[in-house]
Design an enzyme around this catalytic site. Structure first.
Site, PDB file in Angstrom:
ATOM      1  N   GLU A 539      -1.780  19.911  99.586  1.00  0.00           N
ATOM      2  CA  GLU A 539      -3.122  20.009  99.009  1.00  0.00           C
ATOM      3  C   GLU A 539      -3.987  20.823  99.976  1.00  0.00           C
ATOM      4  OE1 GLU A 539      -5.225  16.297  98.261  1.00  0.00           O
ATOM      5  OE2 GLU A 539      -7.008  17.370  97.568  1.00  0.00           O
ATOM      6  N   ASN A 597      -8.719  21.874  94.759  1.00  0.00           N
ATOM      7  CA  ASN A 597      -9.720  20.935  94.222  1.00  0.00           C
ATOM      8  C   ASN A 597     -10.756  21.678  93.379  1.00  0.00           C
ATOM      9  OD1 ASN A 597      -9.242  18.133  95.457  1.00  0.00           O
ATOM     10  ND2 ASN A 597      -9.026  19.522  97.202  1.00  0.00           N
ATOM     11  N   GLU A 629      -6.486  20.230  90.720  1.00  0.00           N
ATOM     12  CA  GLU A 629      -6.914  18.833  90.808  1.00  0.00           C
ATOM     13  C   GLU A 629      -8.324  18.685  90.243  1.00  0.00           C
ATOM     14  OE1 GLU A 629      -6.598  16.813  94.533  1.00  0.00           O
ATOM     15  OE2 GLU A 629      -4.528  17.480  94.884  1.00  0.00           O
ATOM     16  N   ASP A 659      -7.154  13.642  89.871  1.00  0.00           N
ATOM     17  CA  ASP A 659      -7.351  13.173  91.251  1.00  0.00           C
ATOM     18  C   ASP A 659      -8.062  11.815  91.268  1.00  0.00           C
ATOM     19  OD1 ASP A 659      -7.360  13.237  93.975  1.00  0.00           O
ATOM     20  OD2 ASP A 659      -8.733  14.946  94.179  1.00  0.00           O
ATOM     21  N   GLU A 716      -1.733   8.888  96.940  1.00  0.00           N
ATOM     22  CA  GLU A 716      -2.262   9.466  98.186  1.00  0.00           C
ATOM     23  C   GLU A 716      -2.827   8.353  99.050  1.00  0.00           C
ATOM     24  OE1 GLU A 716      -5.498  12.217  97.607  1.00  0.00           O
ATOM     25  OE2 GLU A 716      -6.188  11.194  95.790  1.00  0.00           O
TER      26      GLU A 716
END
Ligand code: C2E
Ligand code: CA
Ligand code: CA
Length: 757
Positions: A539, A597, A629, A659, A716
């Site tokens: 990520e 993101n 995400e 997410d 996560e």
């Protein structure tokens, strides 16, 4: 007698010449026509002078020639005079062209007569023992006379009409000219008819010229001016009185008589009547006084002006007193002032006036501790949309009324703008508890609807009397941004922390664009591993290596930019960085994905799908390698539209990840409709939960559900080996967390891959 007449002619010739010259020098419009008239009159008069004094046939013949042609010139200039004299405003009179033709014809025939004698003939005659040449008219002279009399008749007609038509004050102007013309015409006719041997009609001609000169250039109609001035003064709206030096009233205009309630013979009563109304009026010197009479609704305002009138030797000849009722004016002025400082809808002070008053109050009451309150009606657009604008207005009026009735005289308040009100209140008069209770149930009703109006108060404590009012209200307003649960909390204070936060926000916002261009922002990569612990991707997480503030994690700046919309700049930059890395990996044969993101704000500001699609085609990378995400807050607004964006991205080959699943509002129910490929479950949101067994159950079920729906799961925040084992046993597909690695610079990540790729 002939000699006497000759002397008279000489005198008249001189006077006419003087008139012509003075007329030429005068600058009035009528001067030129008068000058022409006097000059043309000289021709027949001089002609006749020679006829009278000469005993020679040729000179007499020439004299007659000048006499008759001169009369033609006189008629022409008379016409011209009438045209200018009777010019009224814009209407212009024209002398018909045919007249000039007839006149020219007459002049020609009179000249021809010198040889043909068809118009007149001259005969020798003895008068007073001397030869005198008299003329005998023939047919040609009849033509001449017809033309001359016709023109004269026209001019007489013009002046007659003007005399009748004009207003009384101007009649005289035309009447004197008409009278003069009639006298001269009569005189001339007597001479023509009676055939008196020696022509004395020229005396009439000269008299005519002199009269015209006098009446049109010298004479001022004083009587008419007087009458005009009287008319003006009579009609004036003020009451006017004229007093003699002993203060005895001599005259009053109509309004003056009405005001003093007297008749035309009762001027003696004026002094007493005025004294009854105004008391003593200072009248020995020129001055102006304002008086207010009566009270309440009957209040009347007067402006009284006294003027002392002196003659040219500076002796007082009297006094003029004028009284003007200025009540209307005063009322209008008061209304204007009120309107300028009061809001028309609520009747509260306007923003500018409120600021002025607060400034004054703070300066005069240094010892009192005050609060500045910024009152905001929330979601008011919905009130206007759902009900009507008039209901919205009504609601604002109700709020204003509440402010007015609940606050004491020690407070100041006004409408700042739209749905915002401003208040200055002594701190000890502000009861937060009471206020909160009031605001939590603030209902506005219009008879049919009851609507709960949400009101928030931002407060700022005044610390000094010379703080800027606008700044204090700005800070009070700023405090409103700290209200988290808008239905539960209604009151927020501005404090130092908020101030520091604001300063920080400004500080970093100002630097962002330079930071991007200087590449102070850089992507860190955190590995994402599969069940075997091998990295399958990473990520991308932003870091700001600031030359002054040092290394900054996203928590220090991302929320600021999410609030002010600058997050778009950060994200665009990060997406491009991710694409650069992927493009290089593609060439180097590194087959890993990178997740980027996307902030919910991005969806509001830009077309996310098309920007990302454009990026992958620019770098020629496989869209599957750039994972996207999004958080569930994205789905909170415009659900259909957002679903469409996600579907578009997926059909373009991107993998979409949800997410922080479970940390927010998401319901499992929503999951089945959501167009996503991966669920990222945040372990952190479970960590605070005391009941660990229960947490595990929730995670297990989310993972099971995602498996059922054919959605990959990624957990996560994995920090321990036990967590990893447990999640693997629950069939979670991918993992991310400090247990494997912290986010790291790209080069470090590439090293990491060598061992764990
Ligand atoms: P996130 O998207 O949920 O990113 C994961 C965050 O969890 C990262 O924090 C990461 O460092 C942290 N983390 C990873 N493993 C663990 C662990 O085992 N334990 C704990 N306690 N934390 C772990 P980071 O990098 O500080 O980012 C914070 C948030 O900032 C991100 O949350 C994301 O919402 C936002 N963010 C970061 N970079 C960007 C970006 O480029 N664009 C946008 N829009 N937001 C970003
Ligand atoms: Ca993330
Ligand atoms: Ca996350």
């Amino acid at each position: 007698m002939r000699n006497n007449i000759a002397i008279i002619y000489i005198v008249l010739i001189c006077v006419l010449t003087v008139c012509a010259i003075s007329a030429k020098r005068s600058r009035q419009k009528i001067s030129n026509p008068v000058m022409l008239l006097c000059a043309s009159l000289l021709v027949p008069v001089i002609g006749n002078f020679f006829i009278i004094i000469s005993e020679d046939r040729t000179i007499s013949k020439a004299g007659y020639y000048f006499y008759f042609t001169g009369v033609d010139f006189v008629m022409l200039s008379l016409m011209h005079f009438a045209k200018v004299y009777c010019k009224n405003g814009e209407t212009k009179h024209k002398v018909p062209k045919s007249l000039y033709v007839l006149m020219t014809a007459d002049l020609i025939q009179l000249t021809v007569n010198l040889f043909t004698e068809h118009a007149y003939d001259i005969d020798e005659l003895e008068v007073e023992g001397m030869i005198y040449y008299n003329f005998t008219p023939r047919i040609g002279l009849t033509y001449h006379r017809i033309i001359v009399y016709a023109i004269l008749a026209c001019i007489l007609a013009i002046f007659t009409v003007m005399t009748i038509k004009m207003p009384r004050v101007y009649k005289g102007r035309y009447a004197v000219i008409l009278g003069t013309l009639l006298v001269v015409a009569a005189w001339q006719s007597v001479y023509v008819v009676a055939r008196i041997p020696v022509n004395t009609s020229m005396i009439g001609y000269a008299f005519c010229g002199i009269c015209f000169f006098y009446f049109s250039l010298i004479y001022r109609p004083h009587k008419f001016l007087d009458r005009m001035l009287t008319n003006i003064v009579e009609d004036m709206p003020e009451a006017l009185y004229v007093f003699d030096p002993n203060k005895k009233c001599l005259w009053a205009n109509e309004e003056g008589m009405r005001f003093a309630d007297i008749d035309i013979q009762e001027f003696d009563l004026v002094n007493e009547r005025l004294k009854n109304v105004f008391g003593e009026i200072r009248s020995n010197e020129t001055n102006t006084q304002n008086r207010v009479i009566g009270s309440g609704n009957d209040t009347r305002y007067y402006n009284i002006e006294t003027r002392v009138v002196n003659d040219d030797r500076n002796l007082t000849t009297g006094y003029v007193l004028s009284i003007r009722d200025t009540t209307e004016e005063q009322m209008r002025m008061k209304r204007d002032i009120y309107n300028a400082i009061h809001d028309s809808l609520t009747g509260l002070y306007t923003c500018e006036y409120l600021y002025e008053r607060i400034d004054e109050r703070l300066k005069n009451n240094i010892s009192v501790k005050y609060l500045i309150v910024f009152l905001e009606l929330k979601n008011f657009k919905i009130v206007n949309d759902l009900f009507s604008k008039s209901f919205g207005d009504h609601a604002l009026q109700v709020v204003a009324e509440q402010i007015r009735t609940r606050l004491s005289d020690n407070c100041l308040y006004g409408r700042l703008a739209g749905v915002n009100f401003g208040i200055l209140i002594p701190e000890d008069e502000f009861n937060a508890k009471e206020m909160d209770a009031l605001l939590s149930n603030f209902i506005v009703s219009d008879g049919n609807f009851d609507y709960h109006i949400l009101i928030h108060l931002g407060l700022y404590r005044v610390t000094g009397e010379d703080e800027d009012i606008q700044v204090m209200f700005d800070r009070a307003q700023l405090a409103l941004t700290t209200i988290v649960d808008e239905f539960k909390n209604h009151i927020a204070y501005y404090n130092n922390e908020l101030r520091q936060k604001m300063l920080w926000d400004q500080h970093i916002s100002a630097q962002l664009s330079d930071a991007i261009s200087e590449r102070q922002l850089c992507p860190y990569l955190q590995p994402i591993v599969d069940t075997s612990g091998k990295a399958v991707g990473a990520e991308a997480l932003v870091r700001w290596i600031n030359p002054v503030d040092g290394f900054m994690p996203p928590g220090k700046f991302i929320p600021v930019f999410e609030r002010n919309g600058m997050i778009v700049e950060v994200d665009r930059y990060m997406w491009r960085c991710a694409c650069e890395i992927l493009s290089r990996w593609q060439k180097e044969g590194i087959d890993k994905f990178i997740s980027i993101n996307i902030s919910p704000k991005d969806f509001f500001i830009i077309d996310v799908a098309s920007e990302i699609t454009a990026l992958v085609s620019e770098f020629a990378i496989d869209p599957e390698k750039l994972r996207i995400e999004i958080t569930e807050t994205v789905m909170m607004n415009n659900v259909d539209e957002r679903m469409q964006v996600l579907s578009d991205l997926r059909s373009a080959g991107f993998i979409v990840e949800m997410d922080d699943f479970g940390s927010g509002y998401s319901s499992l129910n929503m999951l089945k409709d959501m167009p996503v490929d991966v669920l990222k479950i945040d372990m952190k949101f479970l960590s605070s939960t005391e009941d660990e067994v229960r947490s595990q159950k929730i995670i297990r079920n989310i993972i099971r559900l995602s498996t059922d729906l054919d959605i990959m799961s990624l957990t996560e925040g994995v920090e321990t080996e036990e967590q990893f084992k447990m999640l693997a046993e629950m069939n979670c597909n991918m993992f991310q967390g400090y247990h494997f690695a912290k986010p790291m610079p790209v080069a470090d990540f590439e090293e990491y891959l060598k061992k764990n790729g």
